[in-house]
Design an enzyme around this catalytic site. Structure first.
Site, PDB file in Angstrom:
ATOM      1  N   GLY A 322       0.832  -1.196   0.000  1.00 35.66           N
ATOM      2  CA  GLY A 322       0.000   0.000   0.000  1.00 35.66           C
ATOM      3  C   GLY A 322       0.868   1.248   0.000  1.00 35.66           C
ATOM      4  O   GLY A 322       1.963   1.248  -0.568  1.00 35.66           O
ATOM      5  N   GLU A 323       0.386   2.301   0.604  1.00 36.89           N
ATOM      6  CA  GLU A 323       1.074   3.597   0.701  1.00 36.89           C
ATOM      7  C   GLU A 323       1.174   4.333  -0.631  1.00 36.89           C
ATOM      8  O   GLU A 323       1.590   5.477  -0.688  1.00 36.89           O
ATOM      9  CB  GLU A 323       2.495   3.457   1.269  1.00 36.89           C
TER      10      GLU A 323
END
Length: 357
Positions: A322-323
């Site tokens: 993610g991120e």
């Protein structure tokens, strides 16, 4: 502007330019479509920008963060406090997305749209652009009540839109990526994916932060319970978001809408961002035309979401962070596609005999 006005004013990419781009690609000094999907990316960029010479000038990644009430149900390997700790790492510029963004000369905007964090005296830490604009401190536990009200769902989308729209203009961004942070958000994303794509919850739900098999069984049951309890309407994005979503997922949908509204491409990250892409698509199917899938996540349901949207991932590296990590990693390939269709000569220009290739 209201959400309905934004959605109404998102218009299709330029089909005439798309056809001209395909014709130009066929004349570049290489065997026909020798660069495969890179050719497709280049042509889509032309259609988005309405030019046969697309130029990517300024890039940005928008990392939206929030907490989830469903964390109470033991669906993550990490405690909820990690949301705040990771946001702090983003602000300090020491997280994975910061390193990747620096490598790719990509402007990073971090926004807390609904965490449980207290940000007193945070100004001394900032090495990334940080915004606090919370709907409220975390969603409700959607196994017991709606994750949020319909009004809050719309608010979360509008917060994401306003943030992205502001920086698209102030930083002159013409390629953006989506990112996320929020413990237990794979539970909300999987619930959204199962609801909208109508795939079985078991097929849509993975191990997220590497939870145990027993925790995974519980996670599946939790999602089924929420969907059966609230019966979200898969054709009503706001209904789905309000009943089983998250504030950062709504905000990411808003970021996607901002890209489409401003006629620039948006690179979608993994499972969380793609659940937001499903919501944006349900608000206006044209939004899909502006999306690139940065990568195929190792998270179980991601491929099913991308298949529903008919988006082909640029990278497949078994990532599940993610991120915005996979989205930013794919940006150089998108930039390369723009360079190729702009700078590679045609057979006529280079005086190369096409019959010899």
């Amino acid at each position: 502007m209201e959400l309905k006005d934004i959605v109404y004013n998102i218009t299709p990419i330029n089909d005439d330019v798309l056809e001209k781009a395909k014709e130009k690609t066929s004349r570049l000094i290489m065997p026909y479509r020798a660069l495969g999907y890179v050719n497709d990316i280049a042509e889509k960029l032309c259609a988005i920008y309405s030019t046969l010479e697309p130029k990517i000038e300024n890039k940005g990644v928008f990392v939206m963060a929030a907490d989830h009430g469903v964390a109470e149900e033991n669906v993550s390997a990490y405690p909820q406090e990690v949301t705040c700790e990771m946001i702090k790492a983003f602000i300090e510029g020491v997280a994975t997305i910061n390193a990747l963004a620096r490598l790719n000369n990509c402007f990073t905007i971090v926004a807390d749209v609904g965490s449980l964090c207290d940000w007193k005296n945070i100004s001394n830490l900032q090495k990334s652009t940080f915004i606090v604009n919370k709907v409220k401190n975390g969603t409700n536990n959607f196994t017991k009540q709606y994750a949020m009200t319909r009004k809050e769902a719309i608010q979360s989308i509008m917060i994401g839109f306003d943030i992205a729209n502001k920086y698209i203009h102030s930083e002159k961004l013409n390629l953006i990526a989506t990112g996320d942070m929020g413990i237990s958000n794979t539970t909300a994303a999987s619930a959204i994916g199962a609801c909208i794509t109508k795939n079985e919850v078991e097929l849509m739900t993975g191990q997220g932060t590497l939870i145990t098999d027993e925790m995974l069984k519980n996670k599946v049951l939790i999602i089924k319970k929420a969907i059966n309890l609230h019966k979200p309407d898969p054709d009503d994005a706001i209904d789905v978001l309000s009943k089983i979503g998250g504030f950062e997922i709504g905000a990411i949908a808003g970021v996607i809408l901002a890209a489409c509204y401003n006629k620039i491409p948006v690179v979608i990250d993994g499972l969380i961002s793609t659940s937001a892409a499903l919501l944006a698509y349900k608000l206006n199917p044209v939004t899909k035309q502006y999306m690139f899938a940065g990568h195929l996540s190792k998270e179980k349901g991601h491929n099913l979401m991308l298949s529903y949207l008919d988006l082909k991932p640029i990278l497949q590296l078994d990532m599940r962070l993610g991120e915005g990590s996979g989205a930013v990693l794919s940006m150089p390939i998108i930039e390369a596609a723009a360079k190729i269709i702009t700078e590679v000569a045609t057979f006529e220009q280079a005086q190369v005999s096409k019959s010899n290739l």
